[in-house]
Design a protein around this motif. Sequence first.
Motif, PDB file in Angstrom:
ATOM      1  N   ASN A   1       0.909  -1.211   0.054  1.00 13.48           N
ATOM      2  CA  ASN A   1      -0.143  -0.015   0.021  1.00 13.48           C
ATOM      3  C   ASN A   1       0.866   1.381  -0.064  1.00 13.48           C
ATOM      4  N   PRO A   2       0.383   2.308  -0.321  1.00 13.60           N
ATOM      5  CA  PRO A   2      -1.024   2.525  -1.068  1.00 13.60           C
ATOM      6  C   PRO A   2      -0.884   1.917  -2.613  1.00 13.60           C
ATOM      7  N   THR A   3      -1.819   2.480  -3.282  1.00 15.78           N
ATOM      8  CA  THR A   3      -2.131   1.813  -4.780  1.00 15.78           C
ATOM      9  C   THR A   3      -0.961   2.228  -5.443  1.00 15.78           C
ATOM     10  N   LYS A   4      -0.208   3.288  -5.561  1.00 19.43           N
ATOM     11  CA  LYS A   4       0.916   3.573  -6.105  1.00 19.43           C
ATOM     12  C   LYS A   4       2.087   2.628  -5.933  1.00 19.43           C
ATOM     13  N   ASN A   5       2.132   2.092  -4.559  1.00 22.90           N
ATOM     14  CA  ASN A   5       3.199   0.969  -4.352  1.00 22.90           C
ATOM     15  C   ASN A   5       2.830  -0.494  -4.749  1.00 22.90           C
ATOM     16  N   ALA A   6       1.710  -0.761  -5.275  1.00 22.45           N
ATOM     17  CA  ALA A   6       1.464  -2.024  -5.446  1.00 22.45           C
ATOM     18  C   ALA A   6       2.387  -2.529  -6.392  1.00 22.45           C
ATOM     19  N   GLU A   7       2.879  -3.804  -6.281  1.00 22.03           N
ATOM     20  CA  GLU A   7       3.802  -4.388  -6.988  1.00 22.03           C
ATOM     21  C   GLU A   7       3.455  -4.610  -8.658  1.00 22.03           C
ATOM     22  N   CYS A   8       2.080  -4.650  -8.734  1.00 20.96           N
ATOM     23  CA  CYS A   8       1.571  -4.638 -10.350  1.00 20.96           C
ATOM     24  C   CYS A   8       0.007  -4.555 -10.048  1.00 20.96           C
ATOM     25  N   THR A   9      -0.564  -4.086 -11.090  1.00 24.32           N
ATOM     26  CA  THR A   9      -1.975  -3.701 -11.083  1.00 24.32           C
ATOM     27  C   THR A   9      -2.699  -5.398 -11.477  1.00 24.32           C
ATOM     28  N   PRO A  10      -3.919  -5.402 -11.271  1.00 23.69           N
ATOM     29  CA  PRO A  10      -4.454  -6.460 -11.930  1.00 23.69           C
ATOM     30  C   PRO A  10      -4.612  -6.560 -13.356  1.00 23.69           C
ATOM     31  N   GLU A  11      -4.795  -5.464 -14.043  1.00 25.60           N
ATOM     32  CA  GLU A  11      -4.704  -5.332 -15.520  1.00 25.60           C
ATOM     33  C   GLU A  11      -3.379  -6.017 -15.881  1.00 25.60           C
ATOM     34  N   GLU A  12      -2.277  -5.651 -15.366  1.00 27.56           N
ATOM     35  CA  GLU A  12      -1.094  -6.073 -15.953  1.00 27.56           C
ATOM     36  C   GLU A  12      -1.030  -7.720 -15.602  1.00 27.56           C
ATOM     37  N   ALA A  13      -1.363  -8.053 -14.297  1.00 24.99           N
ATOM     38  CA  ALA A  13      -1.348  -9.532 -14.128  1.00 24.99           C
ATOM     39  C   ALA A  13      -2.078 -10.107 -15.020  1.00 24.99           C
ATOM     40  N   PHE A  14      -3.557 -10.101 -15.271  1.00 28.29           N
ATOM     41  CA  PHE A  14      -4.282 -10.778 -15.999  1.00 28.29           C
ATOM     42  C   PHE A  14      -3.863 -10.600 -17.776  1.00 28.29           C
ATOM     43  N   SER A  15      -3.397  -9.249 -18.066  1.00 29.47           N
ATOM     44  CA  SER A  15      -3.062  -9.226 -19.612  1.00 29.47           C
ATOM     45  C   SER A  15      -1.875 -10.067 -20.012  1.00 29.47           C
ATOM     46  N   ILE A  16      -0.762 -10.135 -18.806  1.00 31.75           N
ATOM     47  CA  ILE A  16       0.487 -10.736 -19.142  1.00 31.75           C
ATOM     48  C   ILE A  16       0.510 -12.310 -18.666  1.00 31.75           C
ATOM     49  N   VAL A  17      -0.052 -12.468 -17.526  1.00 30.26           N
ATOM     50  CA  VAL A  17       0.366 -14.062 -17.299  1.00 30.26           C
ATOM     51  C   VAL A  17      -0.978 -14.740 -17.853  1.00 30.26           C
ATOM     52  N   GLY A  18      -2.148 -14.331 -17.983  1.00 31.78           N
ATOM     53  CA  GLY A  18      -3.223 -14.985 -18.563  1.00 31.78           C
ATOM     54  C   GLY A  18      -4.751 -14.825 -17.736  1.00 31.78           C
ATOM     55  N   ASP A  19      -5.576 -15.367 -18.228  1.00 29.20           N
ATOM     56  CA  ASP A  19      -7.022 -15.143 -17.455  1.00 29.20           C
ATOM     57  C   ASP A  19      -7.025 -16.142 -16.302  1.00 29.20           C
ATOM     58  N   ASN A  20      -6.175 -17.216 -16.628  1.00 29.82           N
ATOM     59  CA  ASN A  20      -6.451 -18.279 -15.431  1.00 29.82           C
ATOM     60  C   ASN A  20      -5.237 -18.099 -13.966  1.00 29.82           C
ATOM     61  N   ILE A  21      -5.501 -16.843 -13.314  1.00 28.82           N
ATOM     62  CA  ILE A  21      -4.728 -16.782 -12.177  1.00 28.82           C
ATOM     63  C   ILE A  21      -5.583 -16.037 -11.063  1.00 28.82           C
ATOM     64  N   ILE A  22      -5.139 -16.223  -9.897  1.00 28.31           N
ATOM     65  CA  ILE A  22      -5.728 -15.579  -8.784  1.00 28.31           C
ATOM     66  C   ILE A  22      -4.756 -14.445  -8.573  1.00 28.31           C
ATOM     67  N   PHE A  23      -5.832 -13.209  -8.249  1.00 33.56           N
ATOM     68  CA  PHE A  23      -4.938 -11.977  -7.996  1.00 33.56           C
ATOM     69  C   PHE A  23      -5.617 -11.299  -6.662  1.00 33.56           C
ATOM     70  N   ALA A  24      -4.510 -10.773  -5.826  1.00 35.67           N
ATOM     71  CA  ALA A  24      -5.347 -10.026  -4.620  1.00 35.67           C
ATOM     72  C   ALA A  24      -4.142  -8.939  -4.396  1.00 35.67           C
ATOM     73  N   SER A  25      -4.582  -8.026  -3.833  1.00 32.99           N
ATOM     74  CA  SER A  25      -3.796  -6.743  -3.592  1.00 32.99           C
ATOM     75  C   SER A  25      -4.197  -6.100  -2.302  1.00 32.99           C
ATOM     76  N   GLY A  26      -3.186  -5.527  -1.636  1.00 32.11           N
ATOM     77  CA  GLY A  26      -3.572  -4.769  -0.382  1.00 32.11           C
ATOM     78  C   GLY A  26      -4.276  -3.570  -0.875  1.00 32.11           C
ATOM     79  N   SER A  27      -4.337  -2.950  -1.788  1.00 31.12           N
ATOM     80  CA  SER A  27      -5.037  -1.610  -2.098  1.00 31.12           C
ATOM     81  C   SER A  27      -6.233  -2.270  -3.087  1.00 31.12           C
ATOM     82  N   PRO A  28      -7.204  -1.352  -2.958  1.00 30.52           N
ATOM     83  CA  PRO A  28      -8.456  -1.764  -3.962  1.00 30.52           C
ATOM     84  C   PRO A  28      -8.187  -1.447  -5.483  1.00 30.52           C
ATOM     85  N   PHE A  29      -8.718  -2.374  -6.222  1.00 30.27           N
ATOM     86  CA  PHE A  29      -8.743  -2.191  -7.683  1.00 30.27           C
ATOM     87  C   PHE A  29      -9.896  -2.669  -8.286  1.00 30.27           C
ATOM     88  N   ARG A  30     -10.237  -2.126  -9.456  1.00 28.20           N
ATOM     89  CA  ARG A  30     -11.581  -2.720  -9.939  1.00 28.20           C
ATOM     90  C   ARG A  30     -11.132  -4.046 -10.693  1.00 28.20           C
TER      91      ARG A  30
END
Length: 242
Positions: free
Chosen positions: A105-134
């Motif tokens: 936290n906060p959002t700017k310190n997140a190691e990556c965004t969900p958009e980055e995770a899903f677009s690069i690794v693929g749809d079949n992942i589990i994503f969680a973050s300390g900050s809120p993302f859509r």
Amino acid sequence: MARMLGNTEHAFDSAKSQFWVVDANGLITDKRENIDPDALPFARNTNEAGRQGLREGSSLVEVVRQVRPDVLLGLSGVGGLFSKEVLEALKGSTSAKPAIFAMSNPTKNAECTPEEAFSIVGDNIIFASGSPFRDVDLGNGQIGHSNQGNNMYLFPGLAAYITEDEVLKGMIFPPISKIRDITKEVAAAVVKEAVEEDLAEGYRDIDARELQKICQNEEEVLEYVENSMWSPEYPTLVYKRG
């Protein structure tokens, strides 16, 4: 993890062996000088690291490529640490559904965004973050769930209240809309355990003996808890100008 494995020295060693810890200076091994005492239990044996093609100070992307982890856990406070190169490397995970936890936290310190995770690794992942993302629109009616793993959710009991369908969709916590119902269930379980261990003293006009009677019926103890919960409901105040 060690408690789940039996809470023995062997269980602790087994749990510890699942972690490959990387800090600002790279992979932590027993060759590290002036090692942080908190990191010491997780320092990798140099020979063991060598068998994985790694060494003291190996970079994060090297570790991900060689270890092929099931979970990438970010606690760094460094925004963007899970770069495209790191996320590309995670595609080689031994898990069919790898997990990415960008917890800083906060959002700017997140190691990556969900958009980055899903677009690069693929749809079949589990994503969680300390900050809120859509949540992420994956197309074709599919949603990539951005689970917020903050301290509101990190207390016992939640796992029992997430459905199999929600798990299959990539959710790791129940939806926030269920939080009061879940809180009621958890509180009822705590009340029953307190009565069982003879620790309950009662509350308001209910003494310990009556509380014991209430706890003999599941519906009654849930009703008791619900009636004791605070509801944030306020009357509408209308001010008239004089």
